[in-house]
Design an enzyme around this catalytic site. Structure first.
Site, mmCIF file in Angstrom:
data_model
loop_
_atom_site.group_PDB
_atom_site.id
_atom_site.type_symbol
_atom_site.label_atom_id
_atom_site.label_comp_id
_atom_site.label_asym_id
_atom_site.label_seq_id
_atom_site.Cartn_x
_atom_site.Cartn_y
_atom_site.Cartn_z
ATOM 1 N N TYR A 1 52.110 -8.108 -103.505
ATOM 2 C CA TYR A 1 51.551 -6.748 -103.428
ATOM 3 C C TYR A 1 50.324 -6.646 -104.328
ATOM 4 C CZ TYR A 1 51.550 -1.612 -103.307
ATOM 5 O OH TYR A 1 51.213 -0.305 -103.125
ATOM 6 N N PHE B 1 25.734 4.039 -87.534
ATOM 7 C CA PHE B 1 26.685 3.658 -86.498
ATOM 8 C C PHE B 1 27.645 4.844 -86.280
ATOM 9 C CE2 PHE B 1 30.753 1.604 -85.267
ATOM 10 C CZ PHE B 1 30.358 1.231 -84.009
ATOM 11 N N ASP B 2 28.314 4.906 -85.131
ATOM 12 C CA ASP B 2 29.074 6.125 -84.810
ATOM 13 C C ASP B 2 30.194 6.459 -85.803
ATOM 14 O OD1 ASP B 2 30.553 4.002 -83.809
ATOM 15 O OD2 ASP B 2 31.158 5.010 -81.974
ATOM 16 N N HIS C 1 33.859 9.691 -77.211
ATOM 17 C CA HIS C 1 33.766 8.636 -76.200
ATOM 18 C C HIS C 1 35.044 7.806 -76.098
ATOM 19 C CE1 HIS C 1 32.424 7.178 -80.067
ATOM 20 N NE2 HIS C 1 32.698 5.944 -79.700
ATOM 21 N N ASP D 1 25.148 -1.380 -94.545
ATOM 22 C CA ASP D 1 26.246 -1.379 -93.594
ATOM 23 C C ASP D 1 26.068 -2.695 -92.832
ATOM 24 O OD1 ASP D 1 28.166 -0.976 -91.730
ATOM 25 O OD2 ASP D 1 27.267 0.797 -90.816
ATOM 26 N N ALA E 1 27.892 -5.182 -91.049
ATOM 27 C CA ALA E 1 28.868 -5.837 -90.183
ATOM 28 C C ALA E 1 28.321 -7.152 -89.621
ATOM 29 C CB ALA E 1 29.266 -4.914 -89.040
ATOM 30 N N LYS F 1 33.384 -8.306 -87.323
ATOM 31 C CA LYS F 1 32.189 -8.862 -86.694
ATOM 32 C C LYS F 1 31.884 -10.209 -87.372
ATOM 33 C CE LYS F 1 32.079 -4.421 -85.387
ATOM 34 N NZ LYS F 1 31.792 -3.251 -86.192
HETATM 35 C C1 PLP Z 1 31.901 -1.863 -86.291
HETATM 36 C C2 PLP Z 1 31.005 -1.178 -87.224
HETATM 37 C C3 PLP Z 1 31.484 -0.248 -88.151
HETATM 38 C C4 PLP Z 1 32.923 0.204 -88.187
HETATM 39 O O1 PLP Z 1 33.778 -0.849 -88.424
HETATM 40 P P1 PLP Z 1 35.262 -0.943 -87.841
HETATM 41 O O2 PLP Z 1 35.736 -2.237 -88.349
HETATM 42 O O3 PLP Z 1 35.178 -0.858 -86.369
HETATM 43 O O4 PLP Z 1 36.019 0.206 -88.413
HETATM 44 C C5 PLP Z 1 30.578 0.293 -89.024
HETATM 45 N N1 PLP Z 1 29.273 -0.016 -88.974
HETATM 46 C C6 PLP Z 1 28.784 -0.890 -88.093
HETATM 47 C C7 PLP Z 1 27.325 -1.215 -88.094
HETATM 48 C C8 PLP Z 1 29.620 -1.489 -87.174
HETATM 49 O O5 PLP Z 1 29.122 -2.348 -86.275
#
Ligand code: PLP
Length: 460
Positions: free
Chosen positions: A73, A126-127, A452, A217, A219, A260
């Protein structure tokens, strides 16, 4: 040997059978799914290009690493192994694992919202990032370069921040009302388009000038690093990991969906350069939301798979093949005259559905129409990135009109072969040849947040 597209730098050691359906079956399946591809069962999809998020294939080394996962843990060996990899790549002092990217957003973004009426500024949020900014009581403003919307012409770095827009926005809103500047690399909503090192550097200068934090951000930071190596002067001979490190040097924090470029099916990262107070705040928040700070919602074995995946994603042979696959699909469509975003980005081919189906207005979601048509044609699942995804204005509740109506054909990492991509290309080209038959959609049910994902539709 000098091939145009690099063949897979791996052998396939294990296979997963995929089911095929008939066109008649798919017409019914889509209707039952409320004409929302998110509601289809994956078993009813032949080639799934919905997302590159958590859909990739792990390597033998990652599977082997899972065997040494330590499920303690607190303070597990897996955590320390992952921490050391993240610190090594980023050069940052602090690391917290989270279950995925939005976990990082939920924990981190509210920490910089200190009063009502504040803003985050991004190249493009991003969304889920936008949703978490809004849930934290702030507003999300985008300042991407105009090149981004020049869909059919080549620009090396269409994902860049528009520096003029950034500085004007800071001045207009007042620097004390800006929570932070979020650089999304690659710029997902702009079509996975890269951001240049120069743009990172200049953005950081503006942030420093006004005392604003810069957040990556990231990913797809490895794919972004690849594009920098390929396209930016002075980086051709640099190692990917060094390019990544320089990128991180221009930010104060790094949020990552490890689904990603982490090459895992689940995982996320918060890394903070040196702000101890911010780290402490995040660590406090991560406990109720994600879990104890040395696991953050992940199994020990997941952290070990991620520690290996992060390094594999920086391998130049892996990246070359990855980007080549995306390019291959893009080239096939481009050569057939299908309007796509050009050049293609790092993780997907974006089909320009405003040009594809100009007879469908934005609030009848042209990209949803094309997406549904290719599912019916070949069982290929893509996703709408346009006015449907953008959602309503949180203040006026009006449908926002997206500047681009895109269908994203997202390529999972190490999952499909060139033959699968040929099936996809043939389907899209077929639908393009019959584009005048496409019809728009209206809501049957509209959900309020991230609509969506769960809304249902009726063809018009
Ligand atoms: C996928 C993504 C997120 C969100 O990540 P999740 O792992 O799907 O929660 C945030 N920002 C970007 C640029 C992304 O491609």
């Amino acid at each position: 040997m000098n091939r145009k597209y690099m063949a897979e730098p791996y052998r396939i050691k294990m296979v997963e059978p995929i089911r095929e359906t008939t066109k008649e079956e798919r017409i019914t399946l889509l209707k039952n799914a409320g004409y929302n591809p998110f509601s289809l069962k994956s078993d009813d999809v032949y080639i799934d290009l919905l997302t590159d998020s958590g859909t990739g294939a792990m390597s033998q080394d990652q599977w082997a690493a899972m065997m040494i996962g330590d499920e303690a843990y607190a303070g597990s060996r897996s955590f320390y192994r992952l921490e050391s990899v993240v610190k090594n790549i980023t050069g940052y002092e602090y690391f917290i694992p989270v279950h995925q990217g939005r976990g990082a957003e939920k924990v981190f973004l509210p920490q910089l919202v200190t009063k009502p009426g504040m803003y985050y500024i991004s190249n493009i949020h991003f969304d889920t990032t936008r949703a978490h900014v809004e849930l934290a009581g702030a507003r999300a403003l985008d300042c991407v370069v105009p090149d981004c919307y020049d869909i059919e012409h080549w620009h090396d770095f269409k994902g860049n921040m528009c520096l003029e827009c950034l500085e004007n926005t800071i001045l207009e809103k007042g620097k004390d009302n800006i929570c932070g500047v979020i650089m999304t690399i690659t710029n997902n909503s702009a079509g996975g388009q890269p951001v240049s090192m120069e743009n990172m550097r200049e953005t950081k200068k503006i942030c420093d000038k006004y005392g604003i934090k810069m957040i990556i951000d990231g990913a797809r930071y490895a794919e972004n690093s690849f594009f920098i190596k390929e396209r930016e002067k002075g980086y051709q001979d640099k190692d990917i990991v060094d390019i990544a490190r320089e990128t991180f040097s221009y930010a104060d924090a790094f949020l990552m969906s490890a689904k990603k470029d982490g090459l895992v099916n689940m995982g996320g990262v918060i890394a903070i350069k040196n702000d101890r107070e911010l780290f402490d705040k995040c660590r406090t928040y991560v406990v109720p939301y994600e879990g104890f700070p040395t696991y953050g919602g992940l199994n020990g074995r997941d952290m070990d798979a991620l520690a290996v995946g992060l390094m594999e994603a920086l391998d130049i042979r892996y990246l070359t093949h990855r980007i080549d696959q995306v390019r291959y699909l893009g080239d096939r469509l481009h050569e057939a005259g299908v309007p796509i975003q050009y050049p293609v980005g790092g993780h997907a081919v974006f089909v320009d559905c405003k040009a594809f189906a100009p007879h469908i207005p934005y609030d009848q979601f042209p990209a949803l129409s094309v997406t549904n048509a290719i599912y019916i044609e070949a069982g290929v699942r893509a996703v709408e990135i346009g006015s449907l995804l953008l959602g309503r204005d949180p203040d006026t509740l009006k449908n926002r009109e997206s500047k681009m109506e895109l269908m994203r054909l997202t390529i999972p990492r190490r999952l499909y072969t060139y033959n699968h991509l040929d099936v996809v290309a043939d389907a899209v080209i077929h639908v393009y040849e019959h584009r005048h038959e496409l019809k728009g959609y209206q809501f049957d049910y509209e959900s309020k947040i991230l609509r969506h994902f769960t809304s249902t539709f009726k063809p018009i």
